[in-house]
Design an enzyme around this catalytic site. Structure first.
Site, PDB file in Angstrom:
ATOM      1  N   ASP A   1       0.713  -1.374   0.271  1.00 36.59           N
ATOM      2  CA  ASP A   1       0.003   0.000  -0.033  1.00 36.59           C
ATOM      3  C   ASP A   1       0.500   1.414   0.153  1.00 36.59           C
ATOM      4  O   ASP A   1      -0.019   2.266  -0.169  1.00 36.59           O
ATOM      5  CB  ASP A   1      -0.969  -0.197   1.296  1.00 36.59           C
ATOM      6  CG  ASP A   1       0.026   0.149   2.143  1.00 36.59           C
ATOM      7  OD1 ASP A   1       0.994   0.187   2.972  1.00 36.59           O
ATOM      8  OD2 ASP A   1      -1.182  -0.417   3.310  1.00 36.59           O
ATOM      9  N   SER A   2       2.223   1.200   0.073  1.00 40.10           N
ATOM     10  CA  SER A   2       3.366   1.955  -0.343  1.00 40.10           C
ATOM     11  C   SER A   2       2.891   3.035  -1.669  1.00 40.10           C
ATOM     12  O   SER A   2       3.400   3.375  -1.959  1.00 40.10           O
ATOM     13  CB  SER A   2       4.341   1.607  -0.242  1.00 40.10           C
ATOM     14  OG  SER A   2       4.788   0.564  -0.968  1.00 40.10           O
TER      15      SER A   2
ATOM     16  N   ASP B   1      -1.265  -5.725  -0.154  1.00 43.51           N
ATOM     17  CA  ASP B   1      -1.505  -5.267   0.851  1.00 43.51           C
ATOM     18  C   ASP B   1      -2.820  -5.465   0.908  1.00 43.51           C
ATOM     19  O   ASP B   1      -3.280  -4.399   0.229  1.00 43.51           O
ATOM     20  CB  ASP B   1      -0.821  -4.219   1.514  1.00 43.51           C
ATOM     21  CG  ASP B   1       0.529  -3.842   1.737  1.00 43.51           C
ATOM     22  OD1 ASP B   1       0.557  -5.055   2.877  1.00 43.51           O
ATOM     23  OD2 ASP B   1       1.901  -2.948   2.175  1.00 43.51           O
TER      24      ASP B   1
ATOM     25  N   LYS C   1      -1.759  -9.339   2.677  1.00 37.59           N
ATOM     26  CA  LYS C   1      -0.695  -9.018   3.879  1.00 37.59           C
ATOM     27  C   LYS C   1      -1.784  -7.775   4.725  1.00 37.59           C
ATOM     28  O   LYS C   1      -2.322  -7.029   4.414  1.00 37.59           O
ATOM     29  CB  LYS C   1       0.836  -8.255   3.256  1.00 37.59           C
ATOM     30  CG  LYS C   1       1.417  -7.513   5.113  1.00 37.59           C
ATOM     31  CD  LYS C   1       2.619  -7.642   3.868  1.00 37.59           C
ATOM     32  CE  LYS C   1       3.392  -6.207   3.985  1.00 37.59           C
ATOM     33  NZ  LYS C   1       2.547  -4.610   4.518  1.00 37.59           N
TER      34      LYS C   1
ATOM     35  N   GLU D   1      -1.839  -5.747   8.396  1.00 41.04           N
ATOM     36  CA  GLU D   1      -0.806  -5.092  10.072  1.00 41.04           C
ATOM     37  C   GLU D   1      -1.778  -5.124  10.779  1.00 41.04           C
ATOM     38  O   GLU D   1      -2.969  -5.105  11.018  1.00 41.04           O
ATOM     39  CB  GLU D   1      -0.623  -3.652   9.489  1.00 41.04           C
ATOM     40  CG  GLU D   1       0.061  -3.544   8.154  1.00 41.04           C
ATOM     41  CD  GLU D   1       0.142  -1.315   7.864  1.00 41.04           C
ATOM     42  OE1 GLU D   1      -0.204  -0.916   9.089  1.00 41.04           O
ATOM     43  OE2 GLU D   1       0.447  -0.585   7.088  1.00 41.04           O
TER      44      GLU D   1
ATOM     45  N   GLU E   1       8.939  -4.131  10.353  1.00 40.40           N
ATOM     46  CA  GLU E   1       9.207  -2.800  10.518  1.00 40.40           C
ATOM     47  C   GLU E   1       9.640  -2.545  11.457  1.00 40.40           C
ATOM     48  O   GLU E   1       8.493  -1.997  11.970  1.00 40.40           O
ATOM     49  CB  GLU E   1       8.358  -2.589   9.493  1.00 40.40           C
ATOM     50  CG  GLU E   1       8.448  -0.756   8.986  1.00 40.40           C
ATOM     51  CD  GLU E   1       7.505  -0.550   7.411  1.00 40.40           C
ATOM     52  OE1 GLU E   1       6.655  -0.801   7.792  1.00 40.40           O
ATOM     53  OE2 GLU E   1       7.668   0.404   7.603  1.00 40.40           O
TER      54      GLU E   1
HETATM   55  O1  KIV Z   1       3.859  -1.470   2.062  1.00 38.81           O
HETATM   56  C1  KIV Z   1       4.535  -1.519   1.217  1.00 38.81           C
HETATM   57  O2  KIV Z   1       5.792  -1.927   0.846  1.00 38.81           O
HETATM   58  C2  KIV Z   1       5.176  -2.446   2.736  1.00 38.81           C
HETATM   59  C3  KIV Z   1       6.593  -2.229   3.154  1.00 38.81           C
HETATM   60  C4  KIV Z   1       7.612  -1.799   3.342  1.00 38.81           C
HETATM   61  C5  KIV Z   1       6.775  -4.023   3.903  1.00 38.81           C
HETATM   62  O3  KIV Z   1       4.118  -3.063   3.766  1.00 38.81           O
END
Ligand code: KIV
Length: 267
Positions: free
Chosen positions: A47-48, A86, A116, A118, A185
């Protein structure tokens, strides 16, 4: 020859055999194909994307539909790597039913291999429900950017005993629930080492030191596209910012001077 596809079982064997796991983010077809062909083990559609693709300050604004768009583009470029997506902010926090519906949408509409999300104990019911539907889940503890407004800063997490202890408990809960891996992280290396040695599943670090079972970096940081972001944990393998800038400046010059296209570059 058809390449051997990376599975969650292969990652587990890698941990057992002490072989480090490589993971990188990608958000589109072209880069995903490059990384897959380079031999990366895991591609994370993070989600980055909210930051590096859409230009938002945080990961909070990106939507499930937008993540699905990125993930389905990535999947079309991948033959071998495991692709994890994510679950974005707001797509799983309300309740476990919502979490399951979001995970199912990702799996059905993108062809990805897992999700994934959080958090630890707070999202455990959702993790279990997604796993019960047969969807592999990767956990994410430590600095969890979807909670940035709760933390207030992007500084190292779990330096204090209470937070470290909760993180260790959360890691064990995620392992017991059936997660196939956990991202840690921005936490102290000694704590990440302890977690990696305690849980049987792979622990992938970002800013979590050298004792993790694998490492993940955001592609724009690794390739030096985004040069303003220079945390201590980042190793920048390329500086793409400068050659791209120079190439585009040269192109502008050539267009303005009528040098491009030449006789040979036209029909
Ligand atoms: O969204 C992302 O890029 C991440 C990584 C930093 C692990 O969750």
């Amino acid at each position: 020859m058809v390449p051997k596809k990376i599975t969650t079982h292969i990652l587990q064997n890698m941990k057992v055999n002490g072989e480090r796991i490589s993971m990188i983010t990608a958000y589109d077809f072209s880069f995903a194909r490059l990384f897959d062909q380079a031999g990366i083990d895991v591609i994370l559609v993070g989600d980055s994307a909210s930051n590096v693709m859409a230009g938002h300050e945080t990961t909070l604004p990106i939507t499930l539909d937008q993540m699905i768009y990125h993930a389905s583009s990535v999947i079309r470029g991948v033959a071998r790597s495991l692709v994890i997506v994510d679950l974005p902010f707001g797509s799983y926090q309300s309740n476990s039913k919502e979490a399951l519906i979001s995970a199912i949408r990702i799996m059905k509409e993108t062809g990805a291999h897992g999700v994934k999300l959080e958090g630890g104990e707070e999202v455990l019911e959702s993790v279990k429900r997604i796993l019960a539907a047969g969807v592999p889940v990767m956990g994410h503890l430590g600095l969890t950017p979807q909670s940035i407004y709760k933390f207030g800063t992007y500084t190292v997490r779990a330096k204090e005993e209470m937070e470290a202890s909760k993180l260790k408990t959360d890691a064990r809960l995620l392992e017991q629930a059936g997660c196939f891996a956990i991202v840690l992280e921005k936490i102290p290396a000694a704590l990440a080492k302890e977690v990696a040695e305690t849980v049987s599943i792979p622990v992938i670090g970002i800013g979590a030191g050298k004792y993790c079972d694998g490492q993940v970096l955001v592609m724009h940081d690794l390739l030096g596209i985004n040069t303003e972001f220079k945390p201590r944990f980042l190793r920048q393998y390329l500086n793409l910012h400068d050659p791209i800038t120079k190439a585009v400046q040269q192109y502008i010059k050539d267009v303005k001077s009528n040098d491009f296209p030449s006789e040979q570059e036209q029909y």
